[in-house]
Design a protein around this motif. Structure first.
Motif, short mmCIF file in Angstrom:
data_model
loop_
_atom_site.label_atom_id
_atom_site.label_comp_id
_atom_site.label_asym_id
_atom_site.label_seq_id
_atom_site.Cartn_x
_atom_site.Cartn_y
_atom_site.Cartn_z
N PHE A 285 89.80 50.65 113.84
CA PHE A 285 89.10 51.71 113.10
C PHE A 285 89.58 53.11 113.48
O PHE A 285 89.13 54.09 112.93
CB PHE A 285 87.59 51.59 113.34
CG PHE A 285 87.25 51.45 114.81
CD1 PHE A 285 87.11 52.57 115.60
CD2 PHE A 285 87.11 50.19 115.37
CE1 PHE A 285 86.83 52.44 116.95
CE2 PHE A 285 86.81 50.05 116.72
CZ PHE A 285 86.68 51.18 117.51
N VAL A 286 90.53 53.22 114.40
CA VAL A 286 91.06 54.52 114.83
C VAL A 286 92.02 55.04 113.76
O VAL A 286 92.92 54.33 113.32
CB VAL A 286 91.77 54.41 116.20
CG1 VAL A 286 92.52 55.68 116.52
CG2 VAL A 286 90.76 54.08 117.29
N GLY B 189 82.52 60.40 109.86
CA GLY B 189 83.80 60.70 110.49
C GLY B 189 84.49 59.45 110.94
O GLY B 189 83.93 58.36 110.88
N GLU B 190 85.72 59.63 111.38
CA GLU B 190 86.55 58.51 111.81
C GLU B 190 86.66 58.48 113.32
O GLU B 190 86.58 59.52 113.98
CB GLU B 190 87.94 58.67 111.21
CG GLU B 190 87.95 58.70 109.69
CD GLU B 190 89.31 59.06 109.13
OE1 GLU B 190 90.09 59.76 109.81
OE2 GLU B 190 89.59 58.64 108.00
N SER B 191 86.88 57.32 113.85
CA SER B 191 87.14 57.19 115.28
C SER B 191 88.54 57.71 115.58
O SER B 191 89.44 57.64 114.74
CB SER B 191 87.00 55.75 115.71
OG SER B 191 85.67 55.32 115.54
N VAL C 18 87.11 58.23 120.97
CA VAL C 18 86.06 59.11 120.46
C VAL C 18 85.51 58.48 119.20
O VAL C 18 86.21 58.36 118.19
CB VAL C 18 86.63 60.52 120.17
CG1 VAL C 18 85.54 61.43 119.63
CG2 VAL C 18 87.28 61.11 121.41
N VAL C 19 84.25 58.04 119.28
CA VAL C 19 83.60 57.37 118.16
C VAL C 19 82.51 58.29 117.63
O VAL C 19 81.71 58.81 118.41
CB VAL C 19 82.99 56.02 118.62
CG1 VAL C 19 82.29 55.31 117.48
CG2 VAL C 19 84.05 55.13 119.24
N PRO C 20 82.46 58.50 116.31
CA PRO C 20 81.40 59.36 115.76
C PRO C 20 80.02 58.80 116.08
O PRO C 20 79.85 57.58 116.17
CB PRO C 20 81.64 59.34 114.25
CG PRO C 20 82.96 58.71 114.04
CD PRO C 20 83.31 57.94 115.27
#
Length: 163
Positions: A112-113, A72-74, A64-66
């Motif tokens: 980046f998660v 927001g964060e992934s 889930v990527v903003p």
């Protein structure tokens, strides 16, 4: 003392029906053919678990990527986690979740998660307790009517773990 071997393996077209069968036995809601077909395209975000070479569990996630302009964060969303009932006391579910948290998140493309999360039906107290006590997730908000295909629609608890 009995010995056993737990291993994880990739999803392939040859074992796709294994994922379908495990989910149909364990989970209360069915998933579409398109969902299973898409499962073949998510690479490390899906794994099958084997107990002495017998398929007994599976995990399927999504990234889930903003959106571009949202802050927001992934995150990685656990869409399904299923282990056949007779094999639930061997640490298989924990090994599947640990694989996502410890291995997938460390992949370069996932650096980046910052969080792994899932929804659990409020009535599934065993799963809620397992996620908190065994997997180290924290309970979040309740989402009313999240499971729309249930009759009546079921509420879900969001569970999160920072990584």
């Amino acid at each position: 003392m009995a010995k056993y071997n737990i291993s994880l393996d990739d999803l392939t077209p040859n074992n796709l029906q294994v994922l379908r069968r495990i989910n149909s036995v364990v989970l209360p809601l069915p998933y579409s053919d398109a969902w299973y077909k898409e499962s073949l395209t998510v690479g490390p975000l899906v794994k099958l678990a084997f107990f002495n070479e017998i398929p007994v569990g599976a995990i399927r996630c999504s990234l889930v990527v903003p959106q571009k302009h949202n802050v927001g964060e992934s995150k990685i969303y656990i869409m399904t986690l299923a282990v056949l009932a007779p094999y639930r006391r061997y640490g298989i579910g924990k090994q599947l979740v640990d694989y996502i948290i410890n291995d997938v998140v460390k992949l370069e493309e996932m650096a980046f998660v910052k969080e792994v999360y899932c929804h659990v039906w409020v009535e599934n107290t065993d799963a809620l307790e397992w996620y908190v006590k065994t997997a180290g997730f924290e309970k979040g908000e309740v989402v009313p009517g999240y499971y729309k295909k249930m009759d009546p629609p079921g509420d879900a608890v969001v569970l999160r773990k920072r990584v």
